[in-house]
Design a protein around this motif. Structure first.
Motif, PDB file in Angstrom:
ATOM      1  N   GLU A 138     -47.375 -34.889  59.181  1.00 56.15           N
ATOM      2  CA  GLU A 138     -46.736 -36.170  59.504  1.00 56.15           C
ATOM      3  C   GLU A 138     -45.516 -35.959  60.396  1.00 56.15           C
ATOM      4  O   GLU A 138     -45.295 -36.719  61.343  1.00 56.15           O
ATOM      5  N   LEU A 139     -44.736 -34.914  60.120  1.00 59.10           N
ATOM      6  CA  LEU A 139     -43.583 -34.618  60.960  1.00 59.10           C
ATOM      7  C   LEU A 139     -44.035 -34.219  62.364  1.00 59.10           C
ATOM      8  O   LEU A 139     -43.416 -34.613  63.353  1.00 59.10           O
ATOM      9  N   ASN A 140     -45.119 -33.486  62.467  1.00 57.46           N
ATOM     10  CA  ASN A 140     -45.674 -33.115  63.766  1.00 57.46           C
ATOM     11  C   ASN A 140     -46.021 -34.369  64.575  1.00 57.46           C
ATOM     12  O   ASN A 140     -45.765 -34.420  65.786  1.00 57.46           O
ATOM     13  N   GLU A 141     -46.577 -35.375  63.927  1.00 57.70           N
ATOM     14  CA  GLU A 141     -46.903 -36.629  64.619  1.00 57.70           C
ATOM     15  C   GLU A 141     -45.634 -37.314  65.127  1.00 57.70           C
ATOM     16  O   GLU A 141     -45.608 -37.853  66.230  1.00 57.70           O
ATOM     17  N   LYS A 142     -44.569 -37.277  64.339  1.00 59.32           N
ATOM     18  CA  LYS A 142     -43.288 -37.859  64.767  1.00 59.32           C
ATOM     19  C   LYS A 142     -42.706 -37.082  65.945  1.00 59.32           C
ATOM     20  O   LYS A 142     -42.116 -37.664  66.862  1.00 59.32           O
ATOM     21  N   VAL A 143     -42.859 -35.759  65.914  1.00 58.36           N
ATOM     22  CA  VAL A 143     -42.399 -34.921  67.025  1.00 58.36           C
ATOM     23  C   VAL A 143     -43.135 -35.310  68.303  1.00 58.36           C
ATOM     24  O   VAL A 143     -42.517 -35.476  69.360  1.00 58.36           O
ATOM     25  N   LYS A 144     -44.439 -35.493  68.220  1.00 57.35           N
ATOM     26  CA  LYS A 144     -45.223 -35.849  69.406  1.00 57.35           C
ATOM     27  C   LYS A 144     -44.797 -37.215  69.947  1.00 57.35           C
ATOM     28  O   LYS A 144     -44.677 -37.382  71.168  1.00 57.35           O
ATOM     29  N   GLN A 145     -44.543 -38.166  69.068  1.00 57.79           N
ATOM     30  CA  GLN A 145     -44.069 -39.478  69.513  1.00 57.79           C
ATOM     31  C   GLN A 145     -42.715 -39.354  70.200  1.00 57.79           C
ATOM     32  O   GLN A 145     -42.467 -39.967  71.242  1.00 57.79           O
ATOM     33  N   ALA A 146     -41.830 -38.548  69.613  1.00 57.76           N
ATOM     34  CA  ALA A 146     -40.499 -38.346  70.199  1.00 57.76           C
ATOM     35  C   ALA A 146     -40.591 -37.638  71.544  1.00 57.76           C
ATOM     36  O   ALA A 146     -39.902 -38.001  72.503  1.00 57.76           O
ATOM     37  N   MET A 147     -41.438 -36.631  71.641  1.00 60.39           N
ATOM     38  CA  MET A 147     -41.579 -35.898  72.892  1.00 60.39           C
ATOM     39  C   MET A 147     -42.128 -36.797  73.997  1.00 60.39           C
ATOM     40  O   MET A 147     -41.731 -36.663  75.152  1.00 60.39           O
ATOM     41  N   ASP A 148     -43.017 -37.714  73.657  1.00 57.46           N
ATOM     42  CA  ASP A 148     -43.543 -38.641  74.658  1.00 57.46           C
ATOM     43  C   ASP A 148     -42.424 -39.441  75.324  1.00 57.46           C
ATOM     44  O   ASP A 148     -42.523 -39.788  76.502  1.00 57.46           O
ATOM     45  N   LEU A 149     -41.351 -39.718  74.591  1.00 55.79           N
ATOM     46  CA  LEU A 149     -40.220 -40.482  75.132  1.00 55.79           C
ATOM     47  C   LEU A 149     -39.354 -39.652  76.075  1.00 55.79           C
ATOM     48  O   LEU A 149     -38.561 -40.207  76.843  1.00 55.79           O
ATOM     49  N   LEU A 150     -39.493 -38.341  76.035  1.00 54.83           N
ATOM     50  CA  LEU A 150     -38.677 -37.461  76.879  1.00 54.83           C
ATOM     51  C   LEU A 150     -38.969 -37.675  78.365  1.00 54.83           C
ATOM     52  O   LEU A 150     -38.122 -37.394  79.212  1.00 54.83           O
ATOM     53  N   ILE A 151     -40.124 -38.229  78.687  1.00 58.33           N
ATOM     54  CA  ILE A 151     -40.479 -38.480  80.087  1.00 58.33           C
ATOM     55  C   ILE A 151     -39.489 -39.457  80.726  1.00 58.33           C
ATOM     56  O   ILE A 151     -39.343 -39.510  81.943  1.00 58.33           O
ATOM     57  N   GLU A 152     -38.780 -40.224  79.916  1.00 56.95           N
ATOM     58  CA  GLU A 152     -37.797 -41.182  80.424  1.00 56.95           C
ATOM     59  C   GLU A 152     -36.535 -40.506  80.954  1.00 56.95           C
ATOM     60  O   GLU A 152     -35.728 -41.146  81.629  1.00 56.95           O
ATOM     61  N   SER A 153     -36.352 -39.232  80.665  1.00 60.61           N
ATOM     62  CA  SER A 153     -35.191 -38.488  81.159  1.00 60.61           C
ATOM     63  C   SER A 153     -35.284 -38.337  82.673  1.00 60.61           C
ATOM     64  O   SER A 153     -36.370 -38.097  83.224  1.00 60.61           O
ATOM     65  N   ASP A 154     -34.154 -38.468  83.348  1.00 60.60           N
ATOM     66  CA  ASP A 154     -34.124 -38.376  84.812  1.00 60.60           C
ATOM     67  C   ASP A 154     -34.592 -37.022  85.345  1.00 60.60           C
ATOM     68  O   ASP A 154     -35.116 -36.946  86.449  1.00 60.60           O
ATOM     69  N   SER A 155     -34.409 -35.957  84.574  1.00 60.28           N
ATOM     70  CA  SER A 155     -34.769 -34.635  85.092  1.00 60.28           C
ATOM     71  C   SER A 155     -36.202 -34.223  84.746  1.00 60.28           C
ATOM     72  O   SER A 155     -36.685 -33.216  85.249  1.00 60.28           O
ATOM     73  N   VAL A 156     -36.904 -35.008  83.928  1.00 60.90           N
ATOM     74  CA  VAL A 156     -38.276 -34.656  83.554  1.00 60.90           C
ATOM     75  C   VAL A 156     -39.254 -35.315  84.521  1.00 60.90           C
ATOM     76  O   VAL A 156     -39.315 -36.532  84.628  1.00 60.90           O
ATOM     77  N   VAL A 157     -40.016 -34.483  85.244  1.00 65.03           N
ATOM     78  CA  VAL A 157     -40.993 -34.965  86.218  1.00 65.03           C
ATOM     79  C   VAL A 157     -42.348 -35.159  85.550  1.00 65.03           C
ATOM     80  O   VAL A 157     -43.058 -36.123  85.818  1.00 65.03           O
TER      81      VAL A 157
END
Length: 114
Positions: A65-84
């Motif tokens: 379950e924590l792994n699923e939360k990590v994946k959801q959180a990582m998906d949001l990292l694309i919003e960072s200006d430095s992540v292409v």
């Protein structure tokens, strides 16, 4: 450009409701996340970085379950200006047999531009 490790560590620390570390602590809590850089390269200011993100839990289900939360959180990292670009390479049960701790591991590939 912000150090890739700091970018991922800070993002997950702010997004998840469990502690996020880059190394094990003297006394690990029941549930936590470890961020580990496992590879990378730089070409013409483009950084390609791979991370293994390990989700620990007191049971196999809580680690999953924590792994699923990590994946959801990582998906949001694309919003960072430095992540292409950001992609999940794989995720799987990666229970630590030496410590007998339940964990899942998600491996991500990031492309960053400085």
């Amino acid at each position: 450009m912000m150090l890739a490790e700091k970018l991922v560590l800070d993002h997950l620390s702010q997004t998840l409701n469990v502690p996020v570390y880059m190394e094990h602590q003297a006394k690990d809590p029941q549930s936590f996340v470890i961020v580990e850089r496992v590879g990378g390269s730089v070409t013409d200011h483009i950084h390609r970085v791979s991370f293994a993100i390990q989700s620990y839990g007191s049971t196999l289900l809580t680690a999953c379950e924590l792994n699923e939360k990590v994946k959801q959180a990582m998906d949001l990292l694309i919003e960072s200006d430095s992540v292409v670009n950001l992609s999940l390479d794989s995720d799987y049960n990666h229970t630590d047999t030496s410590t007998k701790r339940y964990r899942y591991q998600a491996v991500y590939d990031l492309v960053l531009f400085d």
